[in-house]
Design an enzyme around this catalytic site. Sequence first.
Site, PDB file in Angstrom:
ATOM      1  N   ASP A  98       0.844  -1.211   0.000  1.00  0.00           N
ATOM      2  CA  ASP A  98       0.000   0.000   0.000  1.00  0.00           C
ATOM      3  C   ASP A  98       0.876   1.256   0.000  1.00  0.00           C
ATOM      4  O   ASP A  98       0.583   2.238  -0.685  1.00  0.00           O
ATOM      5  CB  ASP A  98      -0.904  -0.001   1.240  1.00  0.00           C
ATOM      6  CG  ASP A  98      -1.592  -1.342   1.432  1.00  0.00           C
ATOM      7  OD1 ASP A  98      -2.481  -1.651   0.635  1.00  0.00           O
ATOM      8  OD2 ASP A  98      -1.192  -2.093   2.344  1.00  0.00           O
ATOM      9  N   HIS A 157      -4.547  -3.344   6.480  1.00  0.00           N
ATOM     10  CA  HIS A 157      -4.361  -3.623   5.054  1.00  0.00           C
ATOM     11  C   HIS A 157      -5.723  -4.048   4.505  1.00  0.00           C
ATOM     12  O   HIS A 157      -6.001  -5.229   4.294  1.00  0.00           O
ATOM     13  CB  HIS A 157      -3.310  -4.721   4.854  1.00  0.00           C
ATOM     14  CG  HIS A 157      -3.190  -5.150   3.419  1.00  0.00           C
ATOM     15  ND1 HIS A 157      -2.786  -4.308   2.419  1.00  0.00           N
ATOM     16  CD2 HIS A 157      -3.432  -6.337   2.812  1.00  0.00           C
ATOM     17  CE1 HIS A 157      -2.786  -4.954   1.266  1.00  0.00           C
ATOM     18  NE2 HIS A 157      -3.186  -6.190   1.473  1.00  0.00           N
TER      19      HIS A 157
END
Length: 334
Positions: free
Chosen positions: A160, A188
């Site tokens: 990410d 996440h």
Amino acid sequence: MSAEPIRVLVTGAAGQIAYSLLYSIAKGDVFGKDQPIILILLDIPPMLPVLDGVVMELQDCALPLLKEVIPTDKVEVAFKDIDAAILVGSMPRKEGMERKDLLKANVAIFKTQGAALDKYAKKTVKVLVVGNPANTNCLIASKSAPSIPKENFSCLTRLDHNRACSQVAMRCGVSSDQVKNVIIWGNHSSTQYPDVHHAKVNLQGAETEAYQAIKDDAWLRGDFISTVQQRGAAVIKARKLSSAMSAAKAICDHMRDIWFGTKEGEFVSMGVYASGNSYNIPEDLIYSFPVQIKNSTWKVVDGLPVNDFSRAKMDATAAELVEERDTALDFLSQ
Ligand code: NAD
Ligand code: LMR
């Protein structure tokens, strides 16, 4: 090359992330160009024939650092005396699922593997959890391995982080290495908060605040955030498979930083125990924070100013993690 080999375990070694990952590890991109490696590859029994093919290919790469490859379906073999564990093995999500929909299928794996870490691994082992939902699986693995310090566990949010860097870099027309100090806060998952309030962009030699460099607050507070939050789903929609090449690259970045430290003045994002954090995040969670790493020890970057916009997003992703943790603990007690 005189160093003793280290023992590195990759689980889910017959799967698609591992196929993109193993070569980089075996050629020294993660643990160093002088560090010999024994690679241990764990998968489930039906995948052993596939694993044999992976072993053949690793041998055929003729890599000088790779001293031995051990394929196995047995945790007592896989976790024995390991220095590093990259826990990938688990089910990936399909189109239309959220990562937390995998809890029931995957959480038991991380309980078993946590117990195996506790029983067989070196107490200094560094554990990176990749299998989804990564934060909660990491928490369960750590809780199942009480003899290993909590600080040795982390989960992958570097993918990410890299996605956020790359989005900012493309927007500014620079390469991604000219962007630093983006932050992924929290889970996440699609509630993660990609935050560039502290990020800097090098614009032709001048270090510039990301908000100044981009000059489009609406994009930064809107599409930028949702693009990073939804990137995993977008890749699955396009590829019909979850991300593998970019996940493998992020795993290498994360583990290399644990081994060698982060650059002076820079921080990276990593899911770590929230205990003792200065951001009022509930303690018993694996939450992604900005961290700096020295001597193989991470430290959360404390005291960054947090505005109301950020506070709400940091709390929302923490609330989701609390819910995931409680659901996981319920499953495991059934
Ligand atoms: P994959 O299906 O291609 O491979 C998974 C492998 O794990 C398979 O070979 C399977 O047999 C094996 N496996 C299943 N149970 C196991 C067990 N108990 N022990 C050892 N191996 C086991 O999946 P993939 O694309 O490689 O993804 C693996 C996981 O990583 C998924 O949960 C996926 O969602 C997750 N993922 C996380 C991130 C992240 O950024 N955190 C990024 C991408 C993927
Ligand atoms: C990703 O972020 O690409 C992975 O976690 C896979 C997924 O399910 O999104």
